[in-house]
Motif scaffolding. Structure first.
Motif, mmCIF file in Angstrom:
data_model
loop_
_atom_site.group_PDB
_atom_site.id
_atom_site.type_symbol
_atom_site.label_atom_id
_atom_site.label_comp_id
_atom_site.label_asym_id
_atom_site.label_seq_id
_atom_site.Cartn_x
_atom_site.Cartn_y
_atom_site.Cartn_z
ATOM 1 N N VAL A 35 6.453 -2.912 -16.106
ATOM 2 C CA VAL A 35 7.693 -3.620 -15.774
ATOM 3 C C VAL A 35 8.277 -3.055 -14.486
ATOM 4 O O VAL A 35 8.731 -3.809 -13.608
ATOM 5 C CB VAL A 35 8.713 -3.506 -16.924
ATOM 6 N N ARG A 36 8.280 -1.740 -14.369
ATOM 7 C CA ARG A 36 8.820 -1.101 -13.160
ATOM 8 C C ARG A 36 8.114 -1.598 -11.907
ATOM 9 O O ARG A 36 8.763 -1.934 -10.894
ATOM 10 C CB ARG A 36 8.682 0.415 -13.270
ATOM 11 N N ASP A 37 6.793 -1.680 -11.946
ATOM 12 C CA ASP A 37 6.056 -2.131 -10.775
ATOM 13 C C ASP A 37 6.219 -3.624 -10.542
ATOM 14 O O ASP A 37 6.181 -4.080 -9.390
ATOM 15 C CB ASP A 37 4.578 -1.770 -10.913
ATOM 16 N N ARG A 38 6.407 -4.389 -11.588
ATOM 17 C CA ARG A 38 6.650 -5.823 -11.398
ATOM 18 C C ARG A 38 8.003 -6.048 -10.725
ATOM 19 O O ARG A 38 8.146 -6.940 -9.880
ATOM 20 C CB ARG A 38 6.569 -6.562 -12.730
ATOM 21 N N VAL A 39 8.986 -5.247 -11.071
ATOM 22 C CA VAL A 39 10.290 -5.319 -10.398
ATOM 23 C C VAL A 39 10.127 -4.968 -8.921
ATOM 24 O O VAL A 39 10.702 -5.634 -8.041
ATOM 25 C CB VAL A 39 11.304 -4.372 -11.072
ATOM 26 N N ARG A 40 9.333 -3.956 -8.636
ATOM 27 C CA ARG A 40 9.108 -3.536 -7.251
ATOM 28 C C ARG A 40 8.303 -4.583 -6.475
ATOM 29 O O ARG A 40 8.557 -4.820 -5.285
ATOM 30 C CB ARG A 40 8.403 -2.184 -7.232
ATOM 31 N N LEU A 41 7.332 -5.213 -7.137
ATOM 32 C CA LEU A 41 6.579 -6.283 -6.483
ATOM 33 C C LEU A 41 7.488 -7.451 -6.116
ATOM 34 O O LEU A 41 7.368 -8.039 -5.029
ATOM 35 C CB LEU A 41 5.458 -6.764 -7.409
ATOM 36 N N LEU A 42 8.377 -7.796 -7.019
ATOM 37 C CA LEU A 42 9.332 -8.871 -6.741
ATOM 38 C C LEU A 42 10.218 -8.505 -5.555
ATOM 39 O O LEU A 42 10.472 -9.335 -4.672
ATOM 40 C CB LEU A 42 10.189 -9.145 -7.975
ATOM 41 N N SER A 43 10.670 -7.261 -5.509
ATOM 42 C CA SER A 43 11.515 -6.810 -4.409
ATOM 43 C C SER A 43 10.786 -6.875 -3.074
ATOM 44 O O SER A 43 11.351 -7.321 -2.067
ATOM 45 C CB SER A 43 11.984 -5.373 -4.687
ATOM 46 N N ILE A 98 0.839 -1.204 0.000
ATOM 47 C CA ILE A 98 0.000 0.000 0.000
ATOM 48 C C ILE A 98 0.873 1.254 0.000
ATOM 49 O O ILE A 98 0.638 2.197 -0.761
ATOM 50 C CB ILE A 98 -0.940 -0.003 1.224
ATOM 51 N N ASP A 99 1.893 1.265 0.853
ATOM 52 C CA ASP A 99 2.773 2.429 0.957
ATOM 53 C C ASP A 99 3.477 2.745 -0.356
ATOM 54 O O ASP A 99 3.788 3.908 -0.639
ATOM 55 C CB ASP A 99 3.820 2.203 2.055
ATOM 56 N N ARG A 100 3.737 1.717 -1.151
ATOM 57 C CA ARG A 100 4.438 1.903 -2.420
ATOM 58 C C ARG A 100 3.487 2.054 -3.609
ATOM 59 O O ARG A 100 3.927 2.145 -4.748
ATOM 60 C CB ARG A 100 5.397 0.730 -2.653
ATOM 61 N N GLY A 101 2.200 2.039 -3.321
ATOM 62 C CA GLY A 101 1.221 2.182 -4.392
ATOM 63 C C GLY A 101 1.162 0.983 -5.321
ATOM 64 O O GLY A 101 0.831 1.111 -6.506
ATOM 65 N N LEU A 102 1.455 -0.210 -4.789
ATOM 66 C CA LEU A 102 1.475 -1.433 -5.591
ATOM 67 C C LEU A 102 0.215 -2.244 -5.362
ATOM 68 O O LEU A 102 -0.384 -2.207 -4.281
ATOM 69 C CB LEU A 102 2.715 -2.274 -5.237
ATOM 70 N N VAL A 103 -0.164 -3.017 -6.370
ATOM 71 C CA VAL A 103 -1.359 -3.844 -6.260
ATOM 72 C C VAL A 103 -1.089 -5.040 -5.347
ATOM 73 O O VAL A 103 -0.018 -5.644 -5.386
ATOM 74 C CB VAL A 103 -1.829 -4.337 -7.643
ATOM 75 N N ASN A 118 2.214 -11.565 -17.832
ATOM 76 C CA ASN A 118 0.924 -12.068 -18.321
ATOM 77 C C ASN A 118 0.004 -12.411 -17.164
ATOM 78 O O ASN A 118 0.316 -12.144 -16.004
ATOM 79 C CB ASN A 118 1.116 -13.275 -19.264
ATOM 80 N N ASP A 119 -1.161 -12.972 -17.472
ATOM 81 C CA ASP A 119 -2.192 -13.293 -16.476
ATOM 82 C C ASP A 119 -2.538 -12.040 -15.655
ATOM 83 O O ASP A 119 -2.773 -10.995 -16.223
ATOM 84 C CB ASP A 119 -1.735 -14.452 -15.583
ATOM 85 N N VAL A 120 -2.501 -12.139 -14.337
ATOM 86 C CA VAL A 120 -2.910 -11.008 -13.499
ATOM 87 C C VAL A 120 -1.931 -9.837 -13.559
ATOM 88 O O VAL A 120 -2.247 -8.739 -13.095
ATOM 89 C CB VAL A 120 -3.087 -11.444 -12.025
ATOM 90 N N TYR A 121 -0.756 -10.079 -14.123
ATOM 91 C CA TYR A 121 0.253 -9.011 -14.231
ATOM 92 C C TYR A 121 0.233 -8.318 -15.591
ATOM 93 O O TYR A 121 1.083 -7.468 -15.866
ATOM 94 C CB TYR A 121 1.648 -9.580 -13.978
ATOM 95 N N ALA A 122 -0.716 -8.662 -16.442
ATOM 96 C CA ALA A 122 -0.724 -8.128 -17.805
ATOM 97 C C ALA A 122 -0.810 -6.615 -17.845
ATOM 98 O O ALA A 122 -0.253 -5.974 -18.741
ATOM 99 C CB ALA A 122 -1.874 -8.753 -18.599
ATOM 100 N N SER A 123 -1.507 -6.020 -16.884
ATOM 101 C CA SER A 123 -1.676 -4.565 -16.882
ATOM 102 C C SER A 123 -0.706 -3.855 -15.939
ATOM 103 O O SER A 123 -0.821 -2.646 -15.725
ATOM 104 C CB SER A 123 -3.119 -4.207 -16.491
ATOM 105 N N VAL A 124 0.244 -4.603 -15.381
ATOM 106 C CA VAL A 124 1.210 -4.029 -14.436
ATOM 107 C C VAL A 124 2.501 -3.708 -15.181
ATOM 108 O O VAL A 124 3.033 -4.548 -15.912
ATOM 109 C CB VAL A 124 1.498 -5.004 -13.274
#
Length: 223
Positions: A72-80, A46-51, A64-70
């Motif tokens: 690349v930058r946010d996917r890197v942050r989600l992984l972190s 929530i603090d980082r504005g991530l889903v 792809n799948d649930v990450y299709a609309s996310v």
């Protein structure tokens, strides 16, 4: 009643379009609370504005799948964020890794997996046997894998005290940890065999960076 949870995930499939097959087991003592860690992780999103969506490493890397609309930058942050969460949890894991070209057919591959799993369980009986109940969480994947899991655990531990749970990855964070561990071990195989590509470079960096930031910290939980 002392309970041990075992969350199981896999990477790859029995078809020849996948070079590797991995099976990961995550062990968690039920009396070790992880609710506060989950809460901290979800607040960090929530603090980082991530889903706040269930973590699944393969779709995350490929977008792809649930990450299709996310992005690349946010996917890197989600992984972190998930990496930081997983590294702090009280769990142990073990991954069985196989290069499928070394096996003539599925029967040979899954026979090898069963033998390896049985030997691993026997090697760790002193740790597992004190638990009155061993709950095995698996998402009812390929039938061959389900058979191997049931056969190996029941051969090594007996049927009494084993409980099976159908475990969709969306339901349990520790199932997502098993998915994460499986994905990191797969990436390690690719780096070691020089088969990693642009996706691994984008999300994990160089082999040296990957070992320092991902693999070394995860393997502190290895059995």
């Amino acid at each position: 009643m002392a309970e041990l949870s075992v969350f199981i995930d896999e990477s790859g499939n029995s078809r020849r379009d996948s070079k590797y097959y991995l099976l990961t087991l995550v062990f968690h003592k039920q009396d070790e609370d992880i609710k506060s860690s989950i809460g901290t992780y979800e607040i960090s999103l929530i603090d980082r504005g991530l889903v706040n969506i269930p973590f699944h490493i393969n779709p995350l890397l490929r977008g792809n799948d649930v990450y299709a609309s996310v992005s690349v930058r946010d996917r890197v942050r989600l992984l972190s964020c998930f990496r930081a969460f997983a590294n702090k949890l009280p769990f142990k894991y073990h991954t069985f890794s196989y290069e499928k070209r070394l096996y003539e057919n599925d029967a040979e591959l899954f026979g090898k997996i069963r033998r390896d799993l049985v030997l691993f369980l026997f090697d760790n009986l002193d740790t597992i046997q004190p638990y009155e109940t061993v709950k095995i969480y698996y998402d009812n994947g390929p039938e061959e894998v389900t058979r191997v899991i049931h056969s190996a655990f029941e051969y090594a531990l007996g049927r009494q005290g084993i409980v099976y749970r159908n475990c969709p990855p969306t339901r349990y964070r520790l199932q997502q940890v098993a998915d994460y561990a499986c994905g990191i071990e797969l990436a390690s195989l690719k780096y070691e065999r020089a088969t990693s590509g642009a996706t691994e470079a984008l999300f994990f960096g160089t082999w040296r960076e990957f070992k320092k930031n991902f693999l070394k910290k995860l393997r502190q939980h290895a059995v």
